[in-house]
Design an enzyme around this catalytic site. Structure first.
Site, PDB file in Angstrom:
ATOM      1  N   ASP A  93       7.380  16.861  29.183  1.00  0.00           N
ATOM      2  CA  ASP A  93       6.904  15.499  28.960  1.00  0.00           C
ATOM      3  C   ASP A  93       7.097  14.740  30.273  1.00  0.00           C
ATOM      4  OD1 ASP A  93       6.740  12.784  28.502  1.00  0.00           O
ATOM      5  OD2 ASP A  93       8.125  12.755  26.809  1.00  0.00           O
TER       6      ASP A  93
ATOM      7  N   HIS B 212      12.004  11.547  23.837  1.00  0.00           N
ATOM      8  CA  HIS B 212      11.174  10.515  23.203  1.00  0.00           C
ATOM      9  C   HIS B 212      10.616  11.130  21.913  1.00  0.00           C
ATOM     10  CE1 HIS B 212       7.607   7.946  22.669  1.00  0.00           C
ATOM     11  NE2 HIS B 212       8.130   7.095  23.531  1.00  0.00           N
TER      12      HIS B 212
ATOM     13  N   CYS C  57      12.001   4.529  21.151  1.00  0.00           N
ATOM     14  CA  CYS C  57      11.444   5.752  20.561  1.00  0.00           C
ATOM     15  C   CYS C  57      12.336   6.954  20.871  1.00  0.00           C
ATOM     16  CB  CYS C  57      10.015   6.012  21.029  1.00  0.00           C
ATOM     17  SG  CYS C  57       8.883   4.695  20.616  1.00  0.00           S
TER      18      CYS C  57
ATOM     19  N   LYS D 155       0.988   4.688  32.300  1.00  0.00           N
ATOM     20  CA  LYS D 155       2.294   4.543  32.956  1.00  0.00           C
ATOM     21  C   LYS D 155       2.173   4.809  34.455  1.00  0.00           C
ATOM     22  CE  LYS D 155       4.951   6.006  28.892  1.00  0.00           C
ATOM     23  NZ  LYS D 155       5.392   4.781  28.222  1.00  0.00           N
TER      24      LYS D 155
ATOM     25  N   GLN E 262       7.529   9.779  32.204  1.00  0.00           N
ATOM     26  CA  GLN E 262       8.336   8.896  33.063  1.00  0.00           C
ATOM     27  C   GLN E 262       8.475   9.435  34.481  1.00  0.00           C
ATOM     28  OE1 GLN E 262       8.993   5.994  32.174  1.00  0.00           O
ATOM     29  NE2 GLN E 262       8.660   6.150  29.971  1.00  0.00           N
TER      30      GLN E 262
END
Lengths: 421, 141
Positions: free
Chosen positions: A215, A138, A379, A241, A218
């Site tokens: 990261d 991303h 993104c 999220k 997700q």
């Protein structure tokens, strides 16, 4: 009855399946109709809906506990302080961090990754050093490193996405060398849904003397995360999220790293002492939390984590796997549709293209059926280039989605294709 | 909650699938491009101004159906128009998709539903961005 369709049956042993019919009542946003249809919300990788417990907790905090944290000595400030620090502890439990003080509360994943870039990386990178990222990142895990490399004279290197739509540890290691100082990678791809071999890449990165930043945007809502088992050095995620408020999230980092990192913002709350001659800084994590923190947001985030943890990761994982298996079959039945990535690698995220129809046209037309999906480049423009497309459509699942939601998507896609072909 | 109208009206579908003037003209006096950073869509536009009137206009569009239909309908409206008329068309179209009226727009009025769909306005205005770029002297950009 939910059934496991692939490996990982041990995770579900002895657990009850999610009672999705019941828990859907916890999410007031699901009660609405969109363009005359019941809302089918399949844009959870962009942001998730909030349970009543989070909404009520945020409202109650503003209604009665609205003090500032770590400031005054009155009751309201005390409650705010307690909420903030309880949230920190709750985040630590979510990530299995060694201690709550290894958690810096941030505005989200982007904020957290930028903190690592502007503090640790700006301080430690030298000309000729290397930062390794992957081709599927991303922009939030790309742009900060690109900038930091430009500022420090370091070099950005990229691990390619293999033809099977995943990232392999061997391909990562092939690009590691004596100058590799940091490997920054997604835990789960926001486009392909594949999980990266974070633990294995971390082990190899450490052998090369490099640190690893993950990261987790997700991942955190879909799988148990154990930063100690992963072995990584930094882990970032966003609260929104994970069914929490927007503007919340965290950076976890090992204590010794945080202690050696300089603050990136000056202000109240991050200092030990201040005079016109010199300022000394508070220890971490306060050193990185200048200004009034998002106390109510943190409180909402803690409630969101509590909500997800109470459901149980095994049941949640089993449910989302079942949805994915169903989705892969349902999407395969739509003429002209091509799913990106490889079967068996997708975690709660499935992206696709349909004939030569522009994804935005697909997105608007399925919205007419009440189906919310994401369309665009997500993104992740370098990944789009790798896949040979400009944009794609993406459906992403959360704990409240059902097989009926997936069927509604497939049906809406058929309608869209009919109108646009 | 109000139910927003469907932006995919028959006229838009027709122009989106069979766009008019979807090639660059043989000669041009003005050229412009526009990108939509949200999706990577791109329109390259050229026009020929002879005296006070546009005698030819064409474009290459890599975009969604709404952007292509907008380019097609815009090109029809622009052919034979003067520059002041084009500027008026541009202003009126932007006002239309923002929900501020729909005067003298001809077939372009089909885009009125975008007033209730702010996420797709940029698709329909992309060809107008390219038009503005074409009509803006380089020094002013």
């Amino acid at each position: 009855m939910l059934r496991m369709s692939r490996s990982g049956a041990d995770e579900t042993a002895g657990t009850e399946p999610l009672d999705v019919v019941r828990l859907r009542h916890d999410f007031p946003a699901l009660e609405q109709r969109v363009h005359g249809h019941p809302l089918v919300y399949l844009d959870n990788a962009a942001t998730t809906l909030k349970p009543r417990s989070v909404i009520d907790a945020v409202a109650a905090a503003y209604a009665s506990d609205s003090g500032n944290a770590h400031r005054s000595v009155h009751a309201l400030s005390g409650r705010a302080t307690q909420q903030l620090e309880t949230a920190r502890a709750r985040v630590a439990s979510l990530l299995n961090a060694g201690e709550p003080d290894e958690v810096v509360l941030t505005g989200g994943t982007t904020d957290a990754l930028n903190l690592v870039a502007s503090s640790w990386a700006r301080t430690n990178l030298r000309p000729g050093d290397e930062v390794l990222i992957t081709e599927l990142e991303h922009h939030a895990n790309l742009v900060p490193w690109q900038w930091t490399c430009e500022q420090t004279g370091a070099r950005l290197r990229v691990v390619p996405v293999s033809d099977d739509g995943t990232v392999h540890a061997d391909d990562a290691e092939a690009r590691m060398g004596p100058r590799t100082r940091l490997v920054a990678l997604a835990h789960v791809s926001n486009v392909l849904g594949c999980a990266l071999p974070v633990a294995e890449i971390t082990r190899r990165a450490h052998e090369h003397g490099a640190l690893v930043a993950v990261d987790g945007a997700q991942a955190v809502a879909h799988r148990p995360v154990d930063v100690q088992a992963l072995g990584c050095d930094f882990y970032a995620f966003s609260g929104h999220k994970l069914h929490g408020p927007t503007g919340t999230g965290a950076l976890w980092a090992r204590r010794e790293l945080l202690e050696a990192m300089p603050p990136t913002q000056g202000g109240g709350g991050m200092v030990a002492s201040v005079s016109f001659e010199r300022t000394t800084f508070a220890p971490p994590p306060q050193r990185f939390e200048a200004g009034t923190p998002h106390v109510v947001g943190a409180h909402g985030l803690a409630c969101a984590i509590e909500y997800v943890q109470a459901l149980g990761w095994s049941a949640l994982r089993a449910h989302e796997r079942d949805l994915m298996v169903h989705a892969e079959a349902a999407l395969a039945s739509v003429d002209g549709l091509q799913v990106l990535g490889s079967p068996g690698t997708r975690n709660s995220v499935v992206s696709f293209v349909m004939d030569s129809i522009h994804p935005h046209d697909i997105g608007t037309l399925v919205d007419r059926h009440g189906v919310a999906i994401r369309t665009g480049h997500h993104c992740a423009q370098p990944l789009m280039k790798r896949l040979g497309i400009g944009a794609c459509a993406r459906a992403s699942f959360a704990l409240y989605n059902t097989r009926q939601d997936v069927d509604a998507l497939a049906e809406a896609l058929r309608h869209a294709r009919e109108r646009l072909s | 909650m109000s139910d927003a109208p469907d932006p995919y009206q028959a006229l838009i579908l027709e122009h989106g699938k069979r766009p008019r003037n979807a090639e660059l003209p043989a000669a041009h006096s003005h050229a412009g491009e526009a990108d939509n950073p949200l999706c990577g869509d791109r329109i390259q536009l050229q026009l020929q101004l002879d005296g006070e009137r546009i005698t030819a206009i064409g474009y290459r569009a890599d975009g969604c159906l709404l952007s292509i239909a907008a380019a097609s309908l815009m090109s029809e409206a622009a052919t034979g128009a003067s520059l002041p008329e084009l500027e008026q068309l541009d202003k009126r179209f932007r006002a239309l998709v923002e929900g501020h009226g729909h005067d003298s727009l001809g077939d372009l009025v089909a885009f009125a539903p975008l007033a209730d769909n702010p996420m797709r306005r940029g698709c329909a205005t992309l060809p107008f961005d390219a038009l503005r770029a074409a009509l803006t002297p380089t020094a002013e950009r």
